[in-house]
Design an enzyme around this catalytic site. Structure first.
Site, PDB file in Angstrom:
ATOM      1  N   LYS A   1     -45.275  23.511 -12.599  1.00 27.18           N
ATOM      2  CA  LYS A   1     -45.267  24.220 -13.902  1.00 27.18           C
ATOM      3  C   LYS A   1     -46.198  23.601 -14.932  1.00 27.18           C
ATOM      4  CE  LYS A   1     -40.730  23.733 -14.393  1.00 27.18           C
ATOM      5  NZ  LYS A   1     -40.270  23.545 -13.044  1.00 27.18           N
TER       6      LYS A   1
ATOM      7  N   THR B   1     -47.264  19.468  -6.459  1.00 35.01           N
ATOM      8  CA  THR B   1     -46.869  18.192  -7.060  1.00 35.01           C
ATOM      9  C   THR B   1     -46.118  18.510  -8.364  1.00 35.01           C
ATOM     10  OG1 THR B   1     -48.645  17.828  -8.673  1.00 35.01           O
ATOM     11  CG2 THR B   1     -49.206  17.421  -6.376  1.00 35.01           C
TER      12      THR B   1
ATOM     13  N   LYS C   1     -40.148  27.113 -18.575  1.00 35.78           N
ATOM     14  CA  LYS C   1     -40.199  28.341 -17.760  1.00 35.78           C
ATOM     15  C   LYS C   1     -40.351  29.573 -18.660  1.00 35.78           C
ATOM     16  CE  LYS C   1     -37.672  26.562 -13.789  1.00 35.78           C
ATOM     17  NZ  LYS C   1     -36.350  26.325 -13.211  1.00 35.78           N
TER      18      LYS C   1
ATOM     19  N   VAL D   1     -41.570  29.763 -11.836  1.00 34.79           N
ATOM     20  CA  VAL D   1     -40.332  30.258 -12.457  1.00 34.79           C
ATOM     21  C   VAL D   1     -39.567  31.033 -11.397  1.00 34.79           C
ATOM     22  CG1 VAL D   1     -39.334  31.658 -14.302  1.00 34.79           C
ATOM     23  CG2 VAL D   1     -41.542  30.557 -14.654  1.00 34.79           C
TER      24      VAL D   1
ATOM     25  N   GLY E   1     -35.063  25.666  -4.220  1.00 32.36           N
ATOM     26  CA  GLY E   1     -34.831  25.464  -2.787  1.00 32.36           C
ATOM     27  C   GLY E   1     -36.162  25.399  -2.073  1.00 32.36           C
TER      28      GLY E   1
ATOM     29  N   ALA F   1     -38.611  30.159  -8.498  1.00 33.05           N
ATOM     30  CA  ALA F   1     -38.990  29.811  -7.112  1.00 33.05           C
ATOM     31  C   ALA F   1     -39.518  31.047  -6.359  1.00 33.05           C
ATOM     32  CB  ALA F   1     -37.828  29.153  -6.387  1.00 33.05           C
TER      33      ALA F   1
ATOM     34  N   ASN G   1     -40.617  17.744  -0.644  1.00 35.81           N
ATOM     35  CA  ASN G   1     -39.710  18.791  -0.145  1.00 35.81           C
ATOM     36  C   ASN G   1     -40.426  20.102   0.137  1.00 35.81           C
ATOM     37  OD1 ASN G   1     -37.017  17.860  -0.181  1.00 35.81           O
ATOM     38  ND2 ASN G   1     -37.176  17.685  -2.418  1.00 35.81           N
TER      39      ASN G   1
ATOM     40  N   GLY H   1     -26.834  17.102  -5.015  1.00 34.13           N
ATOM     41  CA  GLY H   1     -28.304  17.137  -5.045  1.00 34.13           C
ATOM     42  C   GLY H   1     -28.854  18.274  -5.897  1.00 34.13           C
TER      43      GLY H   1
HETATM   44  N1  LIG Z   1     -37.869  22.016  -5.119  1.00 34.90           N
HETATM   45  C1  LIG Z   1     -37.765  23.263  -5.572  1.00 34.90           C
HETATM   46  O1  LIG Z   1     -36.811  23.990  -5.297  1.00 34.90           O
HETATM   47  C2  LIG Z   1     -38.864  23.820  -6.438  1.00 34.90           C
HETATM   48  C3  LIG Z   1     -38.795  25.152  -6.894  1.00 34.90           C
HETATM   49  C4  LIG Z   1     -39.856  25.670  -7.670  1.00 34.90           C
HETATM   50  C5  LIG Z   1     -40.916  24.842  -7.997  1.00 34.90           C
HETATM   51  N2  LIG Z   1     -40.913  23.544  -7.563  1.00 34.90           N
HETATM   52  C6  LIG Z   1     -42.025  22.685  -7.958  1.00 34.90           C
HETATM   53  O2  LIG Z   1     -42.735  22.269  -6.800  1.00 34.90           O
HETATM   54  C7  LIG Z   1     -43.310  20.985  -7.034  1.00 34.90           C
HETATM   55  C8  LIG Z   1     -42.920  20.060  -5.900  1.00 34.90           C
HETATM   56  O3  LIG Z   1     -41.509  19.948  -5.824  1.00 34.90           O
HETATM   57  P1  LIG Z   1     -40.839  19.050  -4.671  1.00 34.90           P
HETATM   58  O4  LIG Z   1     -39.379  19.310  -4.762  1.00 34.90           O
HETATM   59  O5  LIG Z   1     -41.535  19.256  -3.381  1.00 34.90           O
HETATM   60  O6  LIG Z   1     -41.173  17.572  -5.221  1.00 34.90           O
HETATM   61  P2  LIG Z   1     -41.165  16.204  -4.413  1.00 34.90           P
HETATM   62  O7  LIG Z   1     -40.316  16.302  -3.196  1.00 34.90           O
HETATM   63  O8  LIG Z   1     -40.867  15.147  -5.414  1.00 34.90           O
HETATM   64  O9  LIG Z   1     -42.689  16.025  -3.921  1.00 34.90           O
HETATM   65  C9  LIG Z   1     -43.737  15.843  -4.816  1.00 34.90           C
HETATM   66  C10 LIG Z   1     -45.009  15.528  -4.048  1.00 34.90           C
HETATM   67  O10 LIG Z   1     -46.080  15.512  -5.000  1.00 34.90           O
HETATM   68  C11 LIG Z   1     -46.886  14.350  -4.745  1.00 34.90           C
HETATM   69  N3  LIG Z   1     -47.599  13.935  -5.951  1.00 34.90           N
HETATM   70  C12 LIG Z   1     -47.088  13.515  -7.122  1.00 34.90           C
HETATM   71  N4  LIG Z   1     -48.084  13.246  -7.996  1.00 34.90           N
HETATM   72  C13 LIG Z   1     -49.251  13.491  -7.351  1.00 34.90           C
HETATM   73  C14 LIG Z   1     -50.622  13.392  -7.701  1.00 34.90           C
HETATM   74  N5  LIG Z   1     -51.008  12.987  -8.920  1.00 34.90           N
HETATM   75  N6  LIG Z   1     -51.544  13.702  -6.775  1.00 34.90           N
HETATM   76  C15 LIG Z   1     -51.185  14.111  -5.540  1.00 34.90           C
HETATM   77  N7  LIG Z   1     -49.891  14.217  -5.135  1.00 34.90           N
HETATM   78  C16 LIG Z   1     -48.943  13.924  -6.039  1.00 34.90           C
HETATM   79  C17 LIG Z   1     -45.890  13.317  -4.294  1.00 34.90           C
HETATM   80  O11 LIG Z   1     -46.581  12.289  -3.628  1.00 34.90           O
HETATM   81  P3  LIG Z   1     -45.976  10.800  -3.510  1.00 34.90           P
HETATM   82  O12 LIG Z   1     -44.877  10.891  -2.525  1.00 34.90           O
HETATM   83  O13 LIG Z   1     -47.151  10.027  -3.070  1.00 34.90           O
HETATM   84  O14 LIG Z   1     -45.521  10.446  -4.901  1.00 34.90           O
HETATM   85  C18 LIG Z   1     -45.013  14.155  -3.366  1.00 34.90           C
HETATM   86  O15 LIG Z   1     -45.613  14.259  -2.099  1.00 34.90           O
HETATM   87  C19 LIG Z   1     -42.812  20.546  -8.419  1.00 34.90           C
HETATM   88  O16 LIG Z   1     -43.765  20.841  -9.396  1.00 34.90           O
HETATM   89  C20 LIG Z   1     -41.564  21.398  -8.620  1.00 34.90           C
HETATM   90  O17 LIG Z   1     -41.260  21.610  -9.995  1.00 34.90           O
HETATM   91  C21 LIG Z   1     -39.944  23.027  -6.793  1.00 34.90           C
END
Ligand SMILES: NC(=O)c1ccc[n+]([C@@H]2O[C@H](COP(=O)([O-])OP(=O)(O)OC[C@H]3O[C@@H](n4cnc5c(N)ncnc54)[C@H](OP(=O)(O)O)[C@@H]3O)[C@@H](O)[C@H]2O)c1
Length: 374
Positions: free
Chosen positions: A127, A103, A230, A157, A348, A159, A27, A212
């Site tokens: 995190k 990731t 956090k 923390v 987000g 976002a 995402n 979601g």
């Molecule tokens: N979504 C939010 O609103 C938000 C807000 C603040 C912080 N975050 C943080 O941002 C990060 C990503 O969130 P997201 O929502 O984008 O997650 P996501 O959609 O689940 O995407 C995660 C990505 O990380 C890759 N990945 C997982 N393990 C890996 C590894 N060992 N080496 C390389 N790539 C790896 C996955 O690859 P595969 O597809 O190959 O598994 C996927 O492409 C998380 O840590 C989350 O806590 C998210």
């Protein structure tokens, strides 16, 4: 006479090149790359930003000068890779370079020392790195210091809400933080702002899931562990030597319901419904509202850190929270009677990707300054 175009390219040739390697194509990662070209243009007069790699857990596109508008096509045909290939590539890439961790993986964050040894700055949305056990976390900080590299983690923390940056600026300006409190989970904020006792709490959980807003298993949100993590990030921003286990955690789940399958949990959901209803009725009788709050208090001999369900009066800043929003209430010497409050969406893809670009812009500024000093 030199044409304008030639002049621009001469200037660009003199600029420092900052190579950016992105880990994670989910995402946030995808959104981050979709904003990349705009950032390249915005920084074009100061730093030459190059997309030099994109990978996920399965495959990697590792090459300097990837076109950020076309990457998905090339990535679709990218190869599987071994961690050693990635490290070898990073080590060869000319400095300055930054690895952007988007990731959710702790195993990946544990490789930061190797990325740092390869000369990479780090920017994390993940995190896991900033909440590793103290000795490992300190080891990363020491490695960065030795190599004169930076680590930014403002999106871990809140976002895109720049809470860590505000804490840094307050401390750099000579202020002293007394307490940080707030609501750090958009999911729990939505649940408790929406819940009005009209139907069982579990039905709100189901609705949040269908919108979601929750993790695949909503108990991961209700456990409070993400909020605990956090709060640790913010404690470490204040250089407090805390561990996760130093933060008291009272989950939003009654004891025992965190175990077993989701189906088992769903069969026994009346336990959760009763637990929340009783607290809601008590809070309402006291003219209060329920919030799942985190508090870090530095005003006693020993730092107090806790994450729990609380009932707050309607005049409390936490009461004025929109569903899904995060809120950070910072009390300091200068913001004591009237705390500094930051609030807004705490999750987000767009705000998080934007927050990562804010970190990248700060790093680009450092890179530009270092190139001027040399
Ligand atoms: N979504 C939010 O609103 C938000 C807000 C603040 C912080 N975050 C943080 O941002 C990060 C990503 O969130 P997201 O929502 O984008 O997650 P996501 O959609 O689940 O995407 C995660 C990505 O990380 C890759 N990945 C997982 N393990 C890996 C590894 N060992 N080496 C390389 N790539 C790896 C996955 O690859 P595969 O597809 O190959 O598994 C996927 O492409 C998380 O840590 C989350 O806590 C998210």
């Amino acid at each position: 006479m030199t044409s304008n175009l030639a002049f621009v390219s001469q200037q660009a040739a003199k600029l420092p090149v900052l190579s950016v390697v992105v880990a994670g194509t989910g995402n946030v990662g995808t959104e981050f790359i979709s904003l990349f070209q705009r950032q390249q243009q915005r920084l074009a007069s100061r730093v030459n930003l190059q997309l030099a790699g994109v990978f996920n857990s399965r495959k990697a596109l590792l090459a300097p000068g990837i076109d950020a508008t076309e990457w998905q096509h090339s990535f679709a045909n990218a190869d599987h890779y071994q961690p050693a290939d990635l490290l070898a590539y990073l080590a060869k890439l000319p400095a300055p370079k930054v690895l952007i961790d988007i990731t959710p993986s702790q195993a990946f964050a544990r490789q930061y020392p190797a990325f740092i040894a390869a000369g990479c700055h780090i920017i994390s949305a993940n995190k896991q790195g900033v909440t590793l056990p103290g000795p490992e976390y300190q080891g990363i900080l020491s490695a960065l210091e030795q190599q004169h590299l930076n680590w930014f983690s403002n999106t871990t923390v809140g976002a895109g809400i720049p809470v860590q940056r505000v804490l840094q600026e307050l401390q750099q300006s000579g202020d002293h933080i007394l307490q940080i409190s707030g609501v750090f989970s958009g999911t729990l904020s939505w649940l408790l702002c929406s819940y009005d006792g009209s139907k069982p709490f579990s039905e709100f959980v189901l609705e949040a899931q269908s919108l979601g807003y929750t993790e695949p298993d909503p108990r991961d949100d209700l456990s409070g562990k993400d909020v605990q993590r956090k709060l640790l990030v913010l404690a470490r921003e204040l250089t407090l030597p805390l561990e996760l286990t130093d933060i008291t955690l009272e989950p939003l789940l009654p004891a025992g319901t965190e175990l077993g399958s989701w189906d088992d949990f769903w069969q026994n959901r009346a336990i959760l419904d009763q637990f929340i209803l009783a607290r809601y009725q008590q809070a309402t009788a006291e003219n209060k509202v329920l919030r799942y709050a985190a508090t870090l208090n530095l005003q006693h001999a020993q730092v107090q850190a806790a994450v729990k369900l609380v009932a707050v009066s309607k005049s409390d800043p936490l009461a004025a929270l929109a569903p899904c929003d995060n809120m950070f209430v910072i009390e300091s010497h200068w913001y004591q009677q009237n705390p500094l409050v930051l609030k807004g969406p705490g999750a987000g893809r767009q705000v998080t990707a934007g927050g990562l670009h804010a970190d990248l812009a700060v790093l680009a500024h450092h890179v530009e300054l270092r190139s001027v000093v040399r």
